[in-house]
Design an enzyme around this catalytic site. Structure first.
Site, PDB file in Angstrom:
ATOM      1  N   HIS A  97      -1.081   0.446 -10.032  1.00 52.14           N
ATOM      2  CA  HIS A  97      -1.724  -0.522  -9.119  1.00 52.14           C
ATOM      3  C   HIS A  97      -2.297  -1.732  -9.878  1.00 52.14           C
ATOM      4  CE1 HIS A  97      -3.675  -0.767  -4.883  1.00 52.14           C
ATOM      5  NE2 HIS A  97      -3.345  -1.976  -5.326  1.00 52.14           N
TER       6      HIS A  97
ATOM      7  N   ARG B  24       0.858  -1.185   0.000  1.00 48.69           N
ATOM      8  CA  ARG B  24       0.000   0.000   0.000  1.00 48.69           C
ATOM      9  C   ARG B  24       0.893   1.234   0.000  1.00 48.69           C
ATOM     10  NH1 ARG B  24      -3.413  -2.614  -1.655  1.00 48.69           N
ATOM     11  NH2 ARG B  24      -5.515  -3.021  -0.865  1.00 48.69           N
TER      12      ARG B  24
ATOM     13  N   GLU C 136      -3.543   7.629  -4.184  1.00 43.67           N
ATOM     14  CA  GLU C 136      -4.001   7.171  -5.499  1.00 43.67           C
ATOM     15  C   GLU C 136      -5.319   7.822  -5.892  1.00 43.67           C
ATOM     16  OE1 GLU C 136      -4.021   2.876  -5.676  1.00 43.67           O
ATOM     17  OE2 GLU C 136      -1.970   2.796  -4.954  1.00 43.67           O
TER      18      GLU C 136
HETATM   19  C1  DGY Z   1      -5.283  -5.923  -3.049  1.00 45.48           C
HETATM   20  O1  DGY Z   1      -5.996  -6.887  -3.297  1.00 45.48           O
HETATM   21  O2  DGY Z   1      -5.171  -5.448  -1.930  1.00 45.48           O
HETATM   22  C2  DGY Z   1      -4.548  -5.346  -4.205  1.00 45.48           C
HETATM   23  O3  DGY Z   1      -3.878  -4.210  -3.882  1.00 45.48           O
HETATM   24  C3  DGY Z   1      -5.534  -5.149  -5.329  1.00 45.48           C
HETATM   25  O4  DGY Z   1      -5.004  -5.608  -6.480  1.00 45.48           O
END
Ligand code: DGY
Length: 325
Positions: A284, A237, A266
């Protein structure tokens, strides 16, 4: 029963839900706005949402009938889990099914940065390729180097398998130390702290969830402890990294490079990252394979079905809070 799916998704999950319930599917990004979601949530029993959907305390409180929030992602930092817990609303995510795709993407970023793939390709496309030469785009070899993995859950372990396959040594730090047999299985050596991990690694790859403890875990101080040619990879993240500090570190050539699939705010990307040297930036996409997204869809839908129909499937939800009333 009424189900709100915030936006279309690949896979059969929506059809599965439509075969049983009254399903509304929003438009791309429509419910990323909290006010919009708040207007409608009161009439739904289940919400299938994306990581960009702000499932705040206000939204949960406005969800009079809401029994489950099924997040189409493994990370669930967009959901106020504490409020859901207090209200007895189940929160489910999509673990396991995206592990390999995400680890592949983290490794793709690592190889791209280590071998300067983006810069080299840009140069060729700009018509600058004037033949092989001894100094052309010198990169870094991975074999023999140390991969420092922060967060040794499913994805961290899948990254470790790949790193071992490339001849790397594995160092890790995690909330909890692995059992000795797992350390042996993953050829992994425990680092007592994140400070030790960043100091001793040639590659630092982030695979922890975003929590108050991990927010800005990679900050100015820790970036300063990284090795001169070290590479930072983030497919977890964005807010785990202080982007402004990273951009400055890259511009000052104090580390070797960075590969990022996630960002602090984002879809915004810090402008100084866009101009930073040896930095590969992706929108992402770590879980974006056809196979994985189809599995995520089926899993997110089946969490809803098994919960609404009172047939809990223990293989599915990771966070179970039953509505008290
Ligand atoms: C998640 O599943 O947390 C990813 O970041 C999405 O692709």
């Amino acid at each position: 029963m009424r189900v709100l799916v915030t936006e279309p998704q690949p896979g059969k999950g929506i059809d599965l839900l439509k075969s049983r319930y009254d399903v509304t599917v929003g438009e791309r990004g429509e419910y990323d706005r909290e006010e919009r979601l708040k207007e409608v949530i009161g009439s739904y029993h289940a919400l299938l949402c994306c990581l960009s959907t702000p499932v705040t305390s206000d939204i949960l409180k406005a969800g009079n009938k809401l029994r489950i929030v099924s997040n189409y992602a493994v990370g669930y930092n967009n959901v106020d889990v504490e409020t859901a817990k207090e209200m007895g609303i189940l929160v489910a995510n999509t673990p396991d099914v995206l592990t390999e795709a995400t680890a592949d993407c983290a490794f793709a970023l690592l190889l791209s940065v280590a071998r300067r793939i983006r810069e080299a390709e840009d140069s060729l496309r700009a018509g600058e390729f004037d033949g092989w030469h001894p100094f052309g785009f010198l990169g870094t070899e991975l074999s023999g180097k140390t991969a420092g993995i922060y967060g040794m859950g499913r994805i961290g372990r899948a990254f470790a398998r790949r790193a071992h396959g490339f001849g790397m040594k594995i160092l890790y730090n995690n909330l909890k130390r692995l059992e000795p047999e797992d350390e042996t299985k993953y050829y992994a050596r425990w680092a007592d702290s994140l400070d030790e991990l960043v100091h001793e690694s040639d590659v630092v790859s982030l695979h922890c969830p975003l929590t108050p403890e991990t927010r800005h875990a990679i900050n100015k101080k820790r970036l300063a402890k990284m090795r001169q040619n070290a590479i930072l990879i983030n497919t977890a993240r964005g807010p785990i990294v202080d982007e402004a500090a990273l951009a400055q570190t890259l511009h000052e050539n104090r580390i070797g490079g960075a590969g990022l699939d996630v960002f602090e705010l984002e879809p915004k990307v810090h402008p100084d990252l866009l101009t930073a040297p040896n930095c590969v930036l992706l929108p992402h996409i770590a879980s974006a394979t056809r196979e994985t997204r189809a599995r995520m869809s089926a899993l997110a839908a089946s969490s809803i079905i098994s919960h609404l129909e009172g047939k809990p499937d223990h293989a599915i939800p990771t966070l179970v809070y039953q509505r008290k009333t």
